[in-house]
Design an enzyme around this catalytic site. Structure first.
Site, PDB file in Angstrom:
ATOM      1  N   CYS A 187       0.812  -1.214   0.000  1.00 29.71           N
ATOM      2  CA  CYS A 187       0.000   0.000   0.000  1.00 29.71           C
ATOM      3  C   CYS A 187       0.851   1.272   0.000  1.00 29.71           C
ATOM      4  O   CYS A 187       0.585   2.203  -0.772  1.00 29.71           O
ATOM      5  CB  CYS A 187      -0.942  -0.003   1.200  1.00 29.71           C
ATOM      6  SG  CYS A 187      -0.139  -0.365   2.778  1.00 29.71           S
ATOM      7  N   HIS A 214      -3.155   6.500   4.255  1.00 32.69           N
ATOM      8  CA  HIS A 214      -1.745   6.679   4.589  1.00 32.69           C
ATOM      9  C   HIS A 214      -1.248   8.022   4.058  1.00 32.69           C
ATOM     10  O   HIS A 214      -1.723   8.523   3.028  1.00 32.69           O
ATOM     11  CB  HIS A 214      -0.885   5.583   3.954  1.00 32.69           C
ATOM     12  CG  HIS A 214      -1.092   4.222   4.534  1.00 32.69           C
ATOM     13  ND1 HIS A 214      -1.865   3.971   5.639  1.00 32.69           N
ATOM     14  CD2 HIS A 214      -0.586   3.014   4.137  1.00 32.69           C
ATOM     15  CE1 HIS A 214      -1.837   2.668   5.904  1.00 32.69           C
ATOM     16  NE2 HIS A 214      -1.074   2.073   5.002  1.00 32.69           N
TER      17      HIS A 214
END
Length: 334
Positions: free
Chosen positions: A128, A242
Site C-alpha cells: 500500500c 496513509h
C-alpha cells in the site's frame, strides 16, 4: 461475456472493499464467489443488489473461476493461488507472497500496465505505501529521471486490516473514558495518542520489512534497478488513508512549478497545493476515494549544489488505491 470472479479473503476489510470496487466500477461479473475460512463459510454478503454466500477457501472452490482477487495472508496465498491457476484462473494477489518472484508482474496500472501481458497466472498488487508513494513519483520521473527517494510514511490503522481498525477504535474509547487499555494486539504498543516507528520485523541494518518493500518493489515496478531508497515507516493513530513525506532526487533539473504541472495532469493524482489558503492533502479528505492527493511541493533546500531535488507530501486511501482498487484496476487490464 461476464467473468466469474472469486475473492479470496472476502470477509476481511480489503476483500469487502474489493466487492464494493467491483460494483462501483461496473466490472462485468457474471458470478461472484466469496471465499474465506471455514468459520466464515455460510455467511451472506451484500453484492450488486443481492446476496452471495461465502464458501470455504479450498482448491475445489476455484473450479470455473476466471479471475481471483486475493485479499488473504501470505501463507494462504501461497497455498491456494497456485491451485486456482492450475484450474485456469488468473490471480491478482494483494499479499506479499509473490511480489518479488521474477516470473510474477508487480503492477500499478498508472505506471507499468504493460507488465500484465507477461503474467503466468499470478499478478501481484504492490504494498500500500509503495502504491501511494509511486503514483505521484512516476510523472516526475518521466520529466526528470528519478534517482533517489527519502521517504517517511505515516500509516493508518487500516494497514493492519480489520483488527487494526477495531483496536484503534477500542483504544480511543478507553482513552476518552479514562479506562485501562490493556492488550494492544495487533500493535506492539498502544496506538491511540501515540506513534509506533515500526511496521514489520527488523533486518540486520535496522530497517523493517515494510521499509524494505518501498526499495525492492519500487525498483521492480518502475524498471529502475539502480533506484536508491531510504524509508522510515510509522504507524499513526489515523483510521484510514496513509500519508507520506517524500524527498526525491532527479537526474535532470525540475522546478516546483514544473512538478506541479506534471502532477496536475497525471492519472491517479489530484494536486492539492495552495499553502496560502491552507490547502494540502490530509487523511480525512483522502479517505474513501481512489486518487492520491499531492501537495507541499517545494525545492529541497538541503540539497548540495548541482543536485536536483524536490520534497512533497501525499496522502491516499490504503484500503482503496493502496489495495482493493489497484487490484480491480489490474483485473480490468486483463
Amino acid at each position: 461475456m461476464g467473468k466469474t470472479v472469486a475473492i479470496l479473503g472476502a470477509t476481511g476489510v480489503v476483500g469487502q472493499q474489493m466487492m464494493q470496487c467491483l460494483e462501483e466500477r461496473n466490472f462485468d461479473v457474471s458470478e461472484l464467489v466469496p471465499l474465506a475460512s471455514a468459520r466464515s463459510a455460510g455467511k451472506r454478503l451484500q453484492f450488486a443488489g443481492g446476496e452471495v454466500e461465502v464458501r470455504e477457501a479450498v482448491p475445489e472452490a476455484f473450479e470455473g473461476v476466471d479471475i481471483v482477487l486475493g485479499a488473504a495472508d501470505d501463507a494462504t496465498a501461497r497455498r491456494l493461488l497456485p491451485e486456482a491457476v492450475s484450474r485456469g484462473a488468473v490471480c491478482v494477489d494483494n499479499s506479499h507472497a509473490f511480489r518479488m518472484d521474477d516470473d510474477v508482474p508487480l503492477v500499478i496500472p498508472e505506471i507499468n500496465a504493460e507488465d500484465v501481458k507477461w503474467h503466468n497466472g499470478i499478478i501481484s498488487n504492490p504494498n500500500c505505501a509503495t502504491i501511494i508513494g509511486l503514483v505521484p513519483m512516476w510523472p516526475l520521473h518521466q520529466v526528470a529521471g528519478l534517482k533517489r527517494l527519502v521517504v517517511s510514511t505515516y500509516q493508518a490503522a487500516s494497514g493492519a486490516g480489520m483488527p487494526g481498525l477495531r483496536e484503534l477504535e477500542r483504544e480511543m474509547a478507553c482513552v476518552a473514558n479514562g479506562q485501562e487499555i490493556g492488550s494492544t494486539d495487533p500493535f506492539a504498543y498502544q496506538l491511540a495518542s501515540n506513534l509506533i516507528p515500526q511496521i514489520g520485523g527488523f533486518n540486520d541494518e535496522g530497517y523493517t520489512s515494510e521499509e524494505v518493500k518501498m526499495l525492492n518493489e519500487g525498483r521492480k515496478i518502475c524498471h529502475l534497478p539502480e533506484l536508491r531508497v531510504s524509508c522510515t515507516c510509522v504507524r499513526v493513530p489515523v483510521m484510514r488513508s496513509h500519508s507520506e513525506s517524500i524527498t526525491a532526487e532527479f537526474d535532470r533539473a525540475i522546478t516546483p512549478e514544473e512538478a506541479r504541472e506534471a502532477l496536475a495532469s497525471a492519472p491517479g493524482v489530484r494536486l492539492v497545493d495552495d499553502p496560502a489558503n491552507l490547502r494540502y492533502p490530509m487523511p480525512l479528505e483522502t479517505s474513501d476515494q481512489d486518487l492520491v492527493f499531492v501537495g507541499r511541493v517545494r525545492r529541497d533546500t538541503s540539497a548540495a549544489e548541482g543536485v536536483n531535488a524536490l520534497t512533497l507530501w501525499c496522502c491516499g486511501d490504503q484500503i482503496r488505491k493502496g489495495a482493493a482498487t489497484n487490484a480491480v484496476q489490474i483485473a480490468e487490464l486483463l
